[in-house]
Design a protein around this motif. Sequence first.
Motif, PDB file in Angstrom:
ATOM      1  N   ASP B  59     -29.346 -56.571  -3.917  1.00  0.00           N
ATOM      2  CA  ASP B  59     -29.336 -55.106  -3.932  1.00  0.00           C
ATOM      3  C   ASP B  59     -28.106 -54.601  -3.181  1.00  0.00           C
ATOM      4  N   VAL B  60     -27.234 -53.897  -3.894  1.00  0.00           N
ATOM      5  CA  VAL B  60     -26.013 -53.398  -3.250  1.00  0.00           C
ATOM      6  C   VAL B  60     -26.189 -51.987  -2.690  1.00  0.00           C
ATOM      7  N   THR B  61     -27.315 -51.337  -2.989  1.00  0.00           N
ATOM      8  CA  THR B  61     -27.423 -49.914  -2.615  1.00  0.00           C
ATOM      9  C   THR B  61     -27.256 -49.641  -1.126  1.00  0.00           C
ATOM     10  N   PRO B  62     -27.737 -50.505  -0.212  1.00  0.00           N
ATOM     11  CA  PRO B  62     -27.506 -50.186   1.202  1.00  0.00           C
ATOM     12  C   PRO B  62     -26.013 -50.069   1.540  1.00  0.00           C
ATOM     13  N   ALA B  63     -25.185 -50.834   0.829  1.00  0.00           N
ATOM     14  CA  ALA B  63     -23.744 -50.791   1.105  1.00  0.00           C
ATOM     15  C   ALA B  63     -23.149 -49.440   0.745  1.00  0.00           C
ATOM     16  N   PHE B  73     -21.028 -53.221  -6.667  1.00  0.00           N
ATOM     17  CA  PHE B  73     -21.763 -53.739  -7.827  1.00  0.00           C
ATOM     18  C   PHE B  73     -21.903 -55.250  -7.734  1.00  0.00           C
ATOM     19  N   SER B  74     -22.898 -55.750  -8.457  1.00  0.00           N
ATOM     20  CA  SER B  74     -23.149 -57.188  -8.493  1.00  0.00           C
ATOM     21  C   SER B  74     -22.767 -57.710  -9.874  1.00  0.00           C
ATOM     22  N   GLY B  75     -22.902 -59.018 -10.033  1.00  0.00           N
ATOM     23  CA  GLY B  75     -22.581 -59.623 -11.320  1.00  0.00           C
ATOM     24  C   GLY B  75     -23.460 -59.100 -12.441  1.00  0.00           C
TER      25      GLY B  75
END
Lengths: 182, 796
Positions: B59-63, B73-75
């Motif tokens: 989960d990238v949202t905290p960043a 974003f992730s892969g």
Amino acid sequence: MSRINLTVDGVRYDDDVDPRTLLVHHLRERLGKVGTVVGCDTTNCGACTVLMDGQGVKSCTVLAAQADGRTIDTIEGLAGEDGTLHPVQQAFHERHALQCGYCTPGMIMAAVDLLSENPDPTEDEVREGLEGNLCRCTGYQNIVGAVRDAAATMRAEVPAPRESTTETVEGTAPTTTGEVAR
Amino acid sequence: MTATEAGPGTSVGAALGRKEDARLITGRTMWTDNVTLPGMLHLAILRSPMAHARITHLDVTPALESPGVITAFSGREVADVQGSLPCAWPVTEDTVVPDYPPIAVDEVRHTGEPVAVVAARDKASAEDALELIEVDYEPLPVVLDMEAALADDAPLVHRDQGSNRCYTWTFDSAEAGTGGDVTRAESDAEVVVTRRFSQQRLIPAFMEPRSIVVDPTGDQITMWSATQVPHILRLMLAMVTGTPEHKVRVVAPDVGGGFGGKLQVTPEEFIAFVAANRIGRPVKFTESRSETMMSGHHGRDQIQDVTISARRDGSVTGLSVRLLANMGAYLGLVTPGVPVLGAFMYNAIYKFPAYRFECTGVFTNTTKTDAYRGAGRPEATFAIERAMDELAAELGMDPLELRRRNWINHDEFPFTTVSTLTYDSGNYEAATERAKELFGYDELRREQERRRAAGDTVQLGIGVSTFTEMCGLAPSRVLGSLNYGAGGWETASVRVLPTGKVEVVTGTSPHGQGHETAWSQIAADQLGVPFEDIEVLHGDTRSSHKGLDTYGSRSLAVGGAALVHACEKVVDKARPVAAHLLECDPADLEFTDGAFRVRGSPESAKTIADCSLAVFNAHDLPEGMEPSLDSDATYDPANFSFPHGSHLCATEVDTETGRVRIRSYVAVDDVGRVVNPTIVEGQVHGGIAQGIAQALYEEASYDDDGNLLAGTFVDYLVPSATDLPTITTDRTETPAPDHPLGAKGVGEAGTIASTPAVVNAVVDALRPSGVTDVPMPCTPERVWRAARSTEGSERS
Ligand code: FES
Ligand code: FES
């Protein structure tokens, strides 16, 4: 943020910096002094070497805030204002002491520092003096040759400015002449 | 700064100072990391700490909440646009080419693999935000050792592939009709020497970390990248992402070394490309040294089983090689091809009547391997030169005498080898004689005998390496037969400006080799234009639209020939112009010393500059004459080029501490005709330094969990000035018969030759105590162990 002032290559800069900003990043990113480069993150490569108050330092080991009030000389300020190369720069060119040139700014500044402490280094002394500067291209042989050539040029050049100095201070400081001529 | 003045026609061969130095020694260089664009964002990449794991949660949202962050974003979020990184060289029809997403989607297969990306207003903010990304990994079994990876029950790097075998590539001279049967040679042999050598994993360690800037604004998407291969990169970006090729521009500005390490299209380049397009703003990604070491491709990492069969008189009768080559977890641009390039070089300069080669590529949970200076040829040369020394010891023969009995004599060229290549030229006798003389070979052997007899604790070792290499990659036809995904031609354009100044556009992409200088020398001679009046343009697909870039010692061998031909076309186009100006028949003109002159009346002359002004004005050119001198040429060589040389190394080996000191090193190289001897000597020095580094210092190894143990310059020992000797160099010159300049290649020679010279010298010093091998790098500890080992060799 803390306020610092630096004199870099003869120009004074006042800036607010983040306390964790490294000198090399301040030079490159804030002051646009991109002649000084970064090659590692463990203070091993020496690519970032500059002179701080005349002493060679790896600018990735110094916080910008620690350099407050200091004078920084980088590769960009080494040649004369008319473009005349410093003897170390000239010797690097003549002896083919660089290939890709990435290590070169740091290597040249480290060599300038070395020669200010030891104007006539042996081959081994040059190798030891530059041990903290990595070059992947040249195998160092031509760098060592260039530094020793530059040393010879600089020793030969020393009398020129001194002659005029002795004229103005004639008779007042004979020992200085002796020391410089060593 | 002034370069040494060269007269007309005398530039080639002169030790001119390099043009590129002016900016490099004054800090006015354009490195990719210096590029700054309005609104540019900085990327940071979160990398896997696990060597093999399933990503169960990301989960990238905290960043996104972190100050300065614009996006993350992730892969998974870019899975449909990021594509799969290309492998251009599947060496066999059944080579396993696994899917290779730039950002891992479900599974990571080596430490350092990208799993998510943050874009922020400055680099520090991007890096800070990485720590806020949530990732859960479910560990999967790790396989690192090649032999373990090939076992039936081995954990699989790619679970959908059923095996860790990438390919097996074989060659047999009996089947190819180029020689006899190795099995028979071995059963009939009077002496058989078998050795296993290990090529440790190396890191190219170019000094400029890789850096990428992508500008998605404007008609073309522009990528600046610290790459050796801007043209290949542009093509791959277009093919992989589906962006039309003409909408992509790639610039390789000044590039700080490569050594094969920047012969790649990297995950990071694709990540930056995807990020810039996704955000619609320029982005920059500059990696840290640790990231370079961890995820930039590595080199070597092979296990070599070599058997030479011979008669007691020293004549070799057969050679068999079995190779395991570590691919790492994925395939890079030419990963599978690297060991296969070596296949043609094990027989080296010797007349082996029978040869068999088998190479198996193996997947493991490690960073991928790919080209590193020499790519396949240093490994081959090491194995054969080490094995020849072992055979010499077995026979009680001087190692140079053994080589002399088996090498191709100078009067036997062109010579077709047992591995199908045709060596065009060479003179191994001359180079070896010169090397022996400079080295004081016979005297050193006598000293060695005395010190052995006296039982000195510090022993003298003498190492020999007589090598050749195939370089100048490469004849397109040969590359096609090896299943390579492109040709091997090179291209050059010559643009003559109205004032007679000249722009040379080359498809080669220098990153330290000095092409701006050498190409100026070539054009100066061909056109009769002053060296200073020539500008060499490279590394920007907007000016140099076509090329196959710089690697494999190909630039002069292939690109230099293209330039000669382009210059010849300029002269051909200028001839009728000059004839028109001189009011004579073109056939009556000769072009000498940079000017057209009427045969017999040399006083009236027209230079290329005169002709250039005439076509610029074009006021009174004859009907139908094209008003331009500009010319292009593309050159596809008919053959590789085969530089060779003889390197001799003397080591002082302390049998009590294991310390090795290189006492002297002599390199006599034959690289054909030389354009700039200073540049050539520099290439030899640097090449030897890297070969010595493999022999004595460098090793990238992994712990049992797949963590890279030498991930920084603290523990990966790139030699410093105190670690390297002063080298004595000299050259013999056997011109390449089919090259317009007679030039061969020099970029890799030193690296190929020096590693076996040094290790042979270390082993030679310890030979009296029964030592037959010291594994690389020959660290004091390993040398000490070998000297103490009762069996003699640590390995056997
Ligand atoms: S960048 Fe400062 S020592 Fe490497
Ligand atoms: S010249 Fe390339 S690293 Fe020194």
